[in-house]
Motif scaffolding. Structure first.
Motif, mmCIF file in Angstrom:
data_model
loop_
_atom_site.group_PDB
_atom_site.id
_atom_site.type_symbol
_atom_site.label_atom_id
_atom_site.label_comp_id
_atom_site.label_asym_id
_atom_site.label_seq_id
_atom_site.Cartn_x
_atom_site.Cartn_y
_atom_site.Cartn_z
ATOM 1 N N PHE A 131 -0.146 -3.343 -6.701
ATOM 2 C CA PHE A 131 1.176 -3.967 -6.812
ATOM 3 C C PHE A 131 2.200 -2.989 -7.370
ATOM 4 C CE2 PHE A 131 -1.566 -7.572 -6.309
ATOM 5 C CZ PHE A 131 -0.816 -8.437 -5.545
ATOM 6 N N ALA A 132 1.760 -2.073 -8.227
ATOM 7 C CA ALA A 132 2.670 -1.082 -8.802
ATOM 8 C C ALA A 132 2.839 0.143 -7.917
ATOM 9 C CB ALA A 132 2.174 -0.647 -10.177
ATOM 10 N N THR A 133 1.862 0.433 -7.077
ATOM 11 C CA THR A 133 1.911 1.662 -6.290
ATOM 12 C C THR A 133 2.376 1.455 -4.857
ATOM 13 O OG1 THR A 133 -0.423 1.416 -5.693
ATOM 14 C CG2 THR A 133 0.096 2.737 -7.661
ATOM 15 N N ALA A 134 2.012 0.332 -4.248
ATOM 16 C CA ALA A 134 2.257 0.158 -2.817
ATOM 17 C C ALA A 134 3.000 -1.115 -2.455
ATOM 18 C CB ALA A 134 0.923 0.176 -2.066
ATOM 19 N N PHE A 135 2.776 -2.199 -3.199
ATOM 20 C CA PHE A 135 3.282 -3.509 -2.796
ATOM 21 C C PHE A 135 4.680 -3.781 -3.346
ATOM 22 C CE2 PHE A 135 3.368 -8.186 -2.712
ATOM 23 C CZ PHE A 135 2.824 -8.447 -1.468
ATOM 24 N N ALA A 136 4.878 -3.478 -4.607
ATOM 25 C CA ALA A 136 6.150 -3.806 -5.267
ATOM 26 C C ALA A 136 6.506 -2.711 -6.257
ATOM 27 C CB ALA A 136 6.051 -5.155 -5.965
#
Length: 230
Positions: A131-136
């Motif tokens: 979530f921190a690297t790719a999603f958001a």
């Protein structure tokens, strides 16, 4: 605001549920536009389409459907004659006979896209650190943690069954292209948006601009509400 009477119906995809639309619905309601969200089971494309069609039966008047990511396939499968426009937010839009997975993998992903596979229960979940690297990646740490904690997983049956005739061939579409998306390559997004002959708005945003750039999402929806159904 001088708009028609359409209700905006926002449909979530995998790993970001109904609450990911909260900022967008707040902006739309301030602008005088009725906005509602739909919860999908994410168990199969047929189940999700049925859930959306059932929700649309409860709405009076015309509808503008908004779908994020996987939900692009769901809004494109809707059967309701109330739908006067489709809005895709970094969305996948399979044509007849294509699966969501085929469209998702049409072009090469970058190194930040996490590996995706069913877990022991048969559901595909996103690794928490993704979530921190790719999603958001543009979200706050608190928003990333909340997304990870509340993510709705998706079943393989949602992405491996061929789609039927898509609604985007019959109604106008709008597309928010997320240029810094590490889940669905920008090249893939541009391919499907161009194929649909959508009105394209391209921005340097991540995969969930409903959370990280809600005004841009709301502006595109307002444009669809204003210029469809005439």
């Amino acid at each position: 605001m001088n708009t028609n009477t359409a209700t905006v119906v926002l449909v979530h995809g995998a790993w970001a549920g109904e609450t990911a639309w909260n900022k967008v619905t707040s902006i739309l309601r301030i602008d005088g536009i009725k906005a509602v969200t739909v919860r999908l089971p994410l168990s199969s494309l047929a189940d999700d389409t049925a859930a959306l069609d059932e929700a649309l039966e409860q709405i009076e008047g015309p509808v503008v459907l908004v779908g994020h990511a996987y939900a692009g396939a769901v809004i494109g499968s809707a059967q309701s004659s109330k739908v006067q426009a489709l809005v895709y937010v970094a969305g996948l839009a399979p044509d007849r006979g294509e699966t969501v997975a085929e469209v998702f993998n049409r072009f090469e992903h970058d190194a930040l896209t996490p590996p995706l596979a069913p877990d022991s229960e048969g559901w595909i979940r996103l690794p928490a650190d993704a979530f921190a690297t790719a999603f958001a990646q543009h979200a706050t740490p608190e928003e990333q943690q909340a997304l990870a904690a509340t993510q709705p997983p998706i079943a393989p049956a949602a992405i491996t069954v061929p789609a039927g005739a898509p609604l985007w061939k019959r109604v106008p579409s709008w597309y928010l292209l997320a240029e810094q998306d590490h889940m669905i390559p920008a090249q893939t997004q541009r391919f499907v948006a161009t194929r649909m002959q959508a009105h394209i708005a391209s921005y340097p945003v991540d995969h969930v601009p409903s959370v990280t750039a809600p005004a841009l999402v709301a502006n595109l929806i307002v444009d669809a509400v204003k210029h469809s159904g005439h």
